[in-house]
Design a protein around this motif. Sequence first.
Motif, PDB file in Angstrom:
ATOM      1  N   MET A  16      21.593  44.322  41.857  1.00  0.00           N
ATOM      2  CA  MET A  16      22.778  44.697  42.921  1.00  0.00           C
ATOM      3  C   MET A  16      21.999  44.760  44.472  1.00  0.00           C
ATOM      4  SD  MET A  16      25.518  47.067  41.419  1.00  0.00           S
ATOM      5  CE  MET A  16      24.588  48.462  41.009  1.00  0.00           C
ATOM      6  N   ASN A  17      22.917  44.411  45.230  1.00  0.00           N
ATOM      7  CA  ASN A  17      22.574  44.546  46.673  1.00  0.00           C
ATOM      8  C   ASN A  17      23.886  45.306  47.460  1.00  0.00           C
ATOM      9  OD1 ASN A  17      20.067  43.032  46.763  1.00  0.00           O
ATOM     10  ND2 ASN A  17      21.383  41.141  46.896  1.00  0.00           N
ATOM     11  N   ILE A  18      23.529  46.078  48.344  1.00  0.00           N
ATOM     12  CA  ILE A  18      24.591  46.772  48.928  1.00  0.00           C
ATOM     13  C   ILE A  18      24.811  45.868  50.101  1.00  0.00           C
ATOM     14  CG2 ILE A  18      25.573  48.844  50.155  1.00  0.00           C
ATOM     15  CD1 ILE A  18      23.887  50.148  48.111  1.00  0.00           C
ATOM     16  N   GLU A  19      26.182  45.389  50.524  1.00  0.00           N
ATOM     17  CA  GLU A  19      26.358  44.751  51.680  1.00  0.00           C
ATOM     18  C   GLU A  19      27.525  45.092  52.288  1.00  0.00           C
ATOM     19  OE1 GLU A  19      26.603  40.499  50.551  1.00  0.00           O
ATOM     20  OE2 GLU A  19      24.828  40.688  49.542  1.00  0.00           O
ATOM     21  N   GLN A  20      27.920  44.715  53.457  1.00  0.00           N
ATOM     22  CA  GLN A  20      29.264  45.039  53.954  1.00  0.00           C
ATOM     23  C   GLN A  20      30.079  43.832  53.912  1.00  0.00           C
ATOM     24  OE1 GLN A  20      28.846  48.684  54.758  1.00  0.00           O
ATOM     25  NE2 GLN A  20      30.471  48.026  56.024  1.00  0.00           N
ATOM     26  N   LEU A  21      31.261  43.971  53.100  1.00  0.00           N
ATOM     27  CA  LEU A  21      32.334  42.851  52.835  1.00  0.00           C
ATOM     28  C   LEU A  21      33.475  43.080  53.446  1.00  0.00           C
ATOM     29  CD1 LEU A  21      31.327  42.390  49.007  1.00  0.00           C
ATOM     30  CD2 LEU A  21      30.508  40.898  50.968  1.00  0.00           C
ATOM     31  N   LYS A  22      34.173  42.031  53.881  1.00  0.00           N
ATOM     32  CA  LYS A  22      35.500  42.182  54.436  1.00  0.00           C
ATOM     33  C   LYS A  22      36.457  42.679  53.224  1.00  0.00           C
ATOM     34  CE  LYS A  22      34.535  39.910  58.334  1.00  0.00           C
ATOM     35  NZ  LYS A  22      34.665  40.732  59.660  1.00  0.00           N
ATOM     36  N   THR A  23      37.253  43.482  53.622  1.00  0.00           N
ATOM     37  CA  THR A  23      38.184  43.995  52.660  1.00  0.00           C
ATOM     38  C   THR A  23      39.024  43.036  51.957  1.00  0.00           C
ATOM     39  OG1 THR A  23      39.626  45.119  54.299  1.00  0.00           O
ATOM     40  CG2 THR A  23      38.368  46.575  53.425  1.00  0.00           C
ATOM     41  N   GLN A  24      39.439  41.921  52.982  1.00  0.00           N
ATOM     42  CA  GLN A  24      40.322  41.128  52.460  1.00  0.00           C
ATOM     43  C   GLN A  24      39.802  39.987  51.434  1.00  0.00           C
ATOM     44  OE1 GLN A  24      43.756  41.642  53.187  1.00  0.00           O
ATOM     45  NE2 GLN A  24      43.077  43.413  54.232  1.00  0.00           N
ATOM     46  N   SER A  25      38.651  39.866  51.543  1.00  0.00           N
ATOM     47  CA  SER A  25      37.882  39.003  50.568  1.00  0.00           C
ATOM     48  C   SER A  25      37.598  39.253  49.321  1.00  0.00           C
ATOM     49  CB  SER A  25      36.704  38.721  51.349  1.00  0.00           C
ATOM     50  OG  SER A  25      35.627  39.597  51.032  1.00  0.00           O
ATOM     51  N   LEU A  26      37.897  41.016  49.183  1.00  0.00           N
ATOM     52  CA  LEU A  26      37.902  41.373  47.714  1.00  0.00           C
ATOM     53  C   LEU A  26      39.202  41.416  47.014  1.00  0.00           C
ATOM     54  CD1 LEU A  26      35.948  44.753  48.808  1.00  0.00           C
ATOM     55  CD2 LEU A  26      35.047  42.400  48.268  1.00  0.00           C
ATOM     56  N   ILE A  27      38.651  41.039  45.743  1.00  0.00           N
ATOM     57  CA  ILE A  27      40.133  40.627  44.708  1.00  0.00           C
ATOM     58  C   ILE A  27      39.995  41.777  43.809  1.00  0.00           C
ATOM     59  CG2 ILE A  27      40.709  38.774  43.275  1.00  0.00           C
ATOM     60  CD1 ILE A  27      38.811  36.920  44.660  1.00  0.00           C
ATOM     61  N   PRO A  28      41.115  42.353  43.408  1.00  0.00           N
ATOM     62  CA  PRO A  28      41.238  43.443  42.404  1.00  0.00           C
ATOM     63  C   PRO A  28      41.014  42.824  40.953  1.00  0.00           C
ATOM     64  CG  PRO A  28      42.784  43.907  44.015  1.00  0.00           C
ATOM     65  CD  PRO A  28      42.461  42.580  44.348  1.00  0.00           C
ATOM     66  N   TYR A  29      40.267  43.208  40.159  1.00  0.00           N
ATOM     67  CA  TYR A  29      40.176  42.938  38.427  1.00  0.00           C
ATOM     68  C   TYR A  29      41.734  43.017  38.184  1.00  0.00           C
ATOM     69  CZ  TYR A  29      38.783  42.625  33.742  1.00  0.00           C
ATOM     70  OH  TYR A  29      38.529  42.300  32.460  1.00  0.00           O
ATOM     71  N   GLU A  30      42.128  41.704  37.680  1.00  0.00           N
ATOM     72  CA  GLU A  30      43.573  41.760  37.290  1.00  0.00           C
ATOM     73  C   GLU A  30      43.973  42.593  35.982  1.00  0.00           C
ATOM     74  OE1 GLU A  30      44.996  37.769  35.526  1.00  0.00           O
ATOM     75  OE2 GLU A  30      42.643  37.275  35.435  1.00  0.00           O
ATOM     76  N   PHE A  31      43.056  42.910  35.295  1.00  0.00           N
ATOM     77  CA  PHE A  31      42.903  43.638  34.016  1.00  0.00           C
ATOM     78  C   PHE A  31      42.807  45.218  34.049  1.00  0.00           C
ATOM     79  CE2 PHE A  31      42.166  39.325  32.404  1.00  0.00           C
ATOM     80  CZ  PHE A  31      43.694  39.134  31.767  1.00  0.00           C
ATOM     81  N   ASN A  32      42.814  45.554  35.293  1.00  0.00           N
ATOM     82  CA  ASN A  32      42.434  46.893  35.763  1.00  0.00           C
ATOM     83  C   ASN A  32      43.786  47.769  35.376  1.00  0.00           C
ATOM     84  OD1 ASN A  32      41.273  49.454  36.560  1.00  0.00           O
ATOM     85  ND2 ASN A  32      42.340  48.966  38.633  1.00  0.00           N
ATOM     86  N   ASN A  33      43.526  48.592  34.343  1.00  0.00           N
ATOM     87  CA  ASN A  33      44.664  49.448  34.088  1.00  0.00           C
ATOM     88  C   ASN A  33      44.783  50.643  34.480  1.00  0.00           C
ATOM     89  OD1 ASN A  33      42.527  50.372  32.534  1.00  0.00           O
ATOM     90  ND2 ASN A  33      43.460  50.511  30.533  1.00  0.00           N
ATOM     91  N   LYS A  34      43.908  51.086  35.446  1.00  0.00           N
ATOM     92  CA  LYS A  34      44.173  52.433  36.109  1.00  0.00           C
ATOM     93  C   LYS A  34      45.180  52.266  37.146  1.00  0.00           C
ATOM     94  CE  LYS A  34      39.650  54.009  34.785  1.00  0.00           C
ATOM     95  NZ  LYS A  34      38.451  54.753  35.267  1.00  0.00           N
ATOM     96  N   ILE A  35      45.931  53.245  37.239  1.00  0.00           N
ATOM     97  CA  ILE A  35      46.983  53.334  38.434  1.00  0.00           C
ATOM     98  C   ILE A  35      46.819  54.578  38.896  1.00  0.00           C
ATOM     99  CG2 ILE A  35      49.402  53.574  38.979  1.00  0.00           C
ATOM    100  CD1 ILE A  35      50.041  51.753  36.492  1.00  0.00           C
TER     101      ILE A  35
END
Length: 84
Positions: A16-35
């Motif tokens: 792992m590397n820690i980088e600054q990423l654009k929030t709009q480029s991040l994709i939520p995991y489609e099977f995330n079941n936590k609300i």
Amino acid sequence: MNGVLGLIFITYYKQMNIEQLKTQSLIPYEFNNKIHSEEQIDRIANSITEFWFTQPIVVDKDNVVIIWHWRLLAAKKLWMEEVP
């Protein structure tokens, strides 16, 4: 975290590397079941404002969020353009 995802996380942990990423480029995991309620998102947003990120959002090579979906939601609520 389910067993397979846990193994993936452990496998990639050393890479792992820690980088600054654009929030709009991040994709939520489609099977995330936590609300998370708006109150929970507000509390996380307040924590980010006060302490910044104590742990980065973890994504895979395709920018799919693996861990800390609610931090991404809080960052978007704070109009943050980039997150660690």
